[in-house]
Design a protein around this motif. Structure first.
Motif, mmCIF file in Angstrom:
data_model
loop_
_atom_site.group_PDB
_atom_site.id
_atom_site.type_symbol
_atom_site.label_atom_id
_atom_site.label_comp_id
_atom_site.label_asym_id
_atom_site.label_seq_id
_atom_site.Cartn_x
_atom_site.Cartn_y
_atom_site.Cartn_z
ATOM 1 N N THR A 23 -4.849 -12.305 -0.788
ATOM 2 C CA THR A 23 -3.170 -12.710 -0.489
ATOM 3 C C THR A 23 -2.992 -14.195 -1.342
ATOM 4 N N ASP A 38 -0.244 -8.235 7.279
ATOM 5 C CA ASP A 38 -0.059 -6.753 7.447
ATOM 6 C C ASP A 38 1.446 -5.995 6.904
ATOM 7 N N ASN A 39 1.840 -6.647 5.249
ATOM 8 C CA ASN A 39 2.269 -6.594 4.406
ATOM 9 C C ASN A 39 3.705 -7.251 4.723
ATOM 10 N N ARG A 87 6.104 -11.479 2.817
ATOM 11 C CA ARG A 87 5.358 -12.381 1.566
ATOM 12 C C ARG A 87 6.188 -13.091 0.842
ATOM 13 N N GLN A 117 1.625 -14.405 -2.619
ATOM 14 C CA GLN A 117 1.736 -13.341 -3.263
ATOM 15 C C GLN A 117 2.691 -12.422 -4.153
#
Lengths: 470, 470
Positions: B257, B433-434, B437, B441
């Motif tokens: 990450t 949890d995506n 960003r 990232q």
């Protein structure tokens, strides 16, 4: 990687369509040759110099590990570890001699569209009078270590280690290790191992035994090479990859009149004379380069001594050899001398492109000879060479071993000798008192832009479009 | 080199003309700063990612050693070892809130014309509502380690280690080590060492003693820096040059990450947590980066531990320090702890940009404090810091040492805290949890095109024009 795969698929389907009458399919070649991970790994480079017109434009392409110089356009193509060398492109104002004189209205550009070139060298300039300002390669797939030398190609498949020289091909298949210099060809399938030089005044042809081709190039049904010559090259590939890892290498010791490309390997006790050109992807190991000699792309000179003005053409390999003054070693020749079986070649010889000399005993070739085909022992020399004097005495038709020659020997000899002079001139071998500059002088001080692909996303492996202008 | 010299001369004469009413001349600065040999030596690089719009166009420029990301245009400029980082440019469809809502009709571009930037960082996006799609820098000369952060500039000279933040300047001079965030300024000469933050609701100002500025930045009459901070940076410059010599470096060990730019120095026992951004030209040595912390361009973190969510803004230096959770260390701050005089900073502090802490005894700053100006000992803390609680109790006017504040303290505090949240968000510190960003990232897997100048001829030092599109 979707876009990259789509790109390759589209090129394959176009070339297959062109070759449909031969029932020839390029799918398997592309599938086996392309390693998508490697197409991500290697950057491309474009050379910046003040000696050549600057223009580089590509789009929708992968150009992994490829070398570009001069004016180049690349569209919707995969060009993997190829050399696209535009330093012999014609310039605005140049006059080309055809039926009549044609003055060029702009600097010539190499233009590659919808094509896939794999470790292929593209060099020289367009010999197509229809497109003198455009050296065009369209819908073509070209395999490992092929040379596309001044040749317009449309819809062709060019096999591994083959050479297409100063001509035009339309929807043709050129077999592995064939050398073709034959004007213009339409819908022809040239078998592997054909050496064919033709012009209105003469016709030279030699066809290698299938056994020899299988042993030295050994392409499988998907046209992937695997023989002795391919193994020789593959074993040394790692040494070139090392050159990619470092931005600025310590320059190789060479006179101020000579150019050693920073993407050449030079190792062991190698010495470089005046007016010498060592091109990118040339490989020198314990090599003595006499004044005005050159080592062109993909050539290997190992444990050998070249007297002055020796030409090592694209892809030629010279190992354990002694080569005399002004001898020409043609494209992709393989002079595989041994420690106890050296090859000695006299002065002023012409080693015809795609000649293989591979013997366990010493081989001696006297001065002023033509040499061609396969020589596995001293015995083979009589059927694979002829002195210029004997050759010029020939009338009309000559059969020596598997070689046939018809036409005017003096013209053939003259054409070769004129070309050798031109090659020396262009490469800077004749530079003196600031006259006759050539590549050895002009290809110094190149700086390289390095170019990278997208590393993620749906465009992974595709390079963003670039346009470079002065 | 003629064209390159002409280019610099033309920029100088334009900027001088803009600053004529101050009788201010930039000739000597440019003459002393520019080393033409170095402008030949370092290549520029453009980052290719699938996360940011790709557009890079420059012409008639030298861009030696400079880093470009996102959409950038450069014309007739010298940009030497600068970072032009366009990963926070606004996107087509974004809405900007001014008097009314303005939707953007295209992706924003950084546009630099007729300007000379020397080791300068250009970052963020245009805060000029007149040109929301263009982050414009015109006729401007900017000195060593200046930050141009989201600021439109026209006809300005920006001194060494100064910062122009989220504003617009027209024909202004910003003195060395000044930090300005003050809306829009015309024809102003800001003295060195001025820290000025102004908006309609408040006005914060601190002016460093001349002695301190002379000691730490020490610019001479030609605006070349030579003090402690400059020496600190100059001593470590070689470590960055090493990164240029190699094409692909072994990646630094970091969680999936987090992003560690390949042009960052990471050495000693350094550890990198989750959601961490290490930008190009950041320098880490024995640094512990807690989750969500970042090290922005030209920042140095040495023998220090950063708890989570610590922001090390552009050019900040943190040495022998312990920094608490969610503390913000502003632009170009110099926290120079010693082995026996560590700096300990609590949680949730705001180290105002351009703060210097340099003491031989340990320095302790409690949580929830503003800190500014020069702190040379524990004694200095009372005049150079205030707790948020005390600050919020202030009415209208506050004088602490050389700092004056007028206006609404709660708004000031709120503006800072909102910005800190934004910086954490943009840098990817809040990725989970995506979602959320950010740079940590998106700035991974960048590939870099490297770009080189002409090495010979009259254009020596000039880069051929390049246009890169998706």
């Amino acid at each position: 990687m979707d876009r990259l795969k789509q790109l390759n698929d589209r090129i394959v389907s176009r070339v297959n369509l062109n070759l449909v009458e031969f029932d020839f399919h390029t799918d398997k070649f592309v599938e086996d040759a392309m390693d998508y991970e490697k197409m991500m790994k290697f950057y491309a480079f474009y050379g910046i110099t003040s000696q050549h017109p600057i223009y580089f434009h590509f789009k929708h392409s992968n150009i992994a590990g490829s070398y570009f110089l001069g004016k180049c356009y690349v569209g919707r193509s995969s060009i993997y570890k190829s050399d696209i060398r535009g330093d012999e492109l014609k310039r605005k104002g140049d006059i080309i001699q055809c039926a009549k004189e044609i003055p060029l209205v702009e600097d010539e550009t190499i233009s590659i569209l919808d094509s896939l070139l794999y470790k292929t060298l593209v060099h020289s300039n367009s010999h197509n009078p229809e497109t003198p300002e455009q050296f065009v390669i369209r819908n073509t797939i070209s395999a490992h270590y092929a040379n596309i030398h001044g040749s317009t190609l449309e819809g062709c498949f060019i096999g591994a280690f083959s050479t297409v020289d100063l001509m035009n091909l339309h929807s043709c298949i050129i077999g592995e290790f064939s050398y073709i210099q034959a004007g213009e060809l339409f819908y022809r399938n040239i078998p592997p191992g054909t050496v064919w030089i033709r012009n209105p005044n003469f016709n030279f042809k030699y066809v290698f035994d299938k056994k020899i081709i299988d042993k030295y190039i050994g392409a499988n049904s998907a046209h992937q090479p695997c023989g002795i010559i391919y193994n020789f090259v593959a074993e040394r590939e790692k040494e070139f990859e090392r050159l990619f890892d470092v931005v600025d290498l310590a320059p190789i010791d060479a006179p101020a009149t000579s150019a050693v490309n920073r993407y050449a390997v030079v190792k062991g006790k190698s010495t470089i004379g005046d007016n010498v050109l060592i091109a990118q992807r040339a490989f020198l190991e314990n090599a003595t380069m006499g004044d005005g000699s050159n080592a062109q792309e993909n050539s290997y000179i190992i444990d050998s001594r070249l007297a002055g003005h020796v030409i090592t053409a694209h892809g030629a390999k010279i190992i354990n050899s002694e080569v005399g003054y002004e001898t020409f070693v043609g494209f992709n020749s393989f002079l595989n001398g041994k420690e106890n079986g050296k090859i000695t070649i006299g002065e002023n010889c012409i080693i015809v492109p795609h000649t293989i000399i591979d013997s366990n005993e010493p081989i001696n070739i006297p001065s002023n000879c033509f040499v061609w085909g396969f020589i596995g022992s001293m015995d083979d020399i009589k059927n694979q060479s002829i002195s210029f004097d004997d050759f010029e005495e020939t009338r009309d038709l000559l059969n020596v071993g598997q070689m046939t020659f018809s036409g005017k020997t003096s013209v053939f000899l003259h054409v070769f000798q004129k070309r050798i002079y031109q090659v020396l001139l262009l490469n800077g071998a004749l530079f003196k008192d600031n006259e006759n500059r050539g590549h050895a002088q002009d290809d110094q001080d190149i700086s390289f832009n390095t170019l990278q692909p997208y590393r993620t996303g749906s465009s992974k492996g595709i390079y963003p479009s670039i346009r470079i202008n002065p």
